[in-house]
Design an enzyme around this catalytic site. Structure first.
Site, short mmCIF file in Angstrom:
data_model
loop_
_atom_site.label_atom_id
_atom_site.label_comp_id
_atom_site.label_asym_id
_atom_site.label_seq_id
_atom_site.Cartn_x
_atom_site.Cartn_y
_atom_site.Cartn_z
N ASP A 12 0.79 -1.24 0.00
CA ASP A 12 0.00 0.00 0.00
C ASP A 12 0.82 1.29 0.00
OD1 ASP A 12 -1.98 -1.88 0.19
OD2 ASP A 12 -2.80 -1.18 2.09
N LYS A 135 -7.01 -4.83 -3.40
CA LYS A 135 -7.83 -5.35 -2.30
C LYS A 135 -8.81 -4.28 -1.84
CE LYS A 135 -4.09 -4.21 1.00
NZ LYS A 135 -4.74 -3.29 1.94
N CYS A 180 -2.31 -2.74 7.76
CA CYS A 180 -2.26 -3.63 6.60
C CYS A 180 -0.99 -4.48 6.56
CB CYS A 180 -2.40 -2.82 5.32
SG CYS A 180 -4.04 -2.04 5.17
#
Length: 251
Positions: A12, A135, A180
């Site tokens: 990310d 995602k 995450c």
């Protein structure tokens, strides 16, 4: 059976988490994701990776995790917080998908599909031949881990990708350490991979939560490593000709 094969999993590293609506530098820990970029780029430039994968949050605009959308979802009777007055970082309990209980931390809108904020940061080195895994596309459930959504209802293509490349060892970096990255490391361990958290190649939300989650990862047998140790570890793994078992692709 296979010899050791290693993946670098970059989690990310997107505009919104570096300098946008959910920038790490504005979170309680005040860790600047910009400083993480050059560390990640050094890792990406190492020669011994068998695979490099970048993950991206890829949310629809009406996603359940956005504080601005909280009022649109039904409040569960167990929720102590009214969604209509909820704030960022509040934890609300919703009823979704036919009266399913769904606990959700609320965040600013971020990484909306095809927006500037969802793009990988322009200073991030994207390796040739690498892969991108998205995602968080289901509006009813968040997806912290790069492997599964938070309820383990749906799976991304990541595990299949690792299996296809006979990966045995997973090195994880990126943002956020305590969200995450943490959930990705947990799932990687649970799936049977030898898993490394590259600690100084991450940035997190809350110092307290970072410490708590890293301690839990150590208890689960994650390897906590620094970026300047990765090259030697990769060389050791690739020089080890011991035959190892690739984690199974099925639960």
């Amino acid at each position: 059976m296979s010899q050791n094969k290693c993946v670098l999993l970059v989690v990310d590293m997107q505009n919104d988490f570096i300098s946008g609506s959910l920038a790490m530098k504005d979170c309680p820990a005040k860790q600047d994701g910009n400083h993480t970029i050059h560390v990640v780029n050094k890792l990406t430039s190492l020669p011994n990776w068998d695979l490099i994968v970048y993950t991206k949050d890829w949310h629809p605009a009406d996603h359940i995790s956005f504080v601005t959308n909280a009022y649109k979802f039904e409040r569960h009777e167990e929720s102590t917080i009214d969604p209509t007055s909820a704030e960022v970082y509040d934890k609300v309990v919703f009823n979704v998908d036919g009266n399913q209980r769904r606990e959700q931390v609320l965040w600013p809108p971020h990484c909306i599909q095809s927006s500037w904020g969802s793009e990988l940061h322009p200073d991030l080195l994207v390796a040739n031949g690498s892969h991108i895994v998205t995602k968080g596309m289901d509006k009813h459930v968040d997806s912290y881990s790069a492997f599964f959504d938070n309820q383990h209802l749906q799976e991304t293509e990541l595990r299949e990708l690792l299996q296809r490349n006979n990966i045995t060892h997973v090195f994880v970096c990126g943002v956020a350490t305590d969200v995450c990255v943490n959930f990705t490391v947990q799932d990687s361990l649970d799936l049977g991979y030898q898993t490394y958290l590259v600690e100084d190649a991450c940035a997190g939300v809350s110092w307290q939560n970072i410490e708590v989650q890293v301690k839990k990862l150590v208890e689960k047998k994650a390897n906590i490593i620094q970026s300047d140790q990765v090259s030697a570890e990769l060389e050791k793994l690739h020089n080890d000709k011991t035959t190892v078992t690739v984690p199974c692709n099925h639960d």
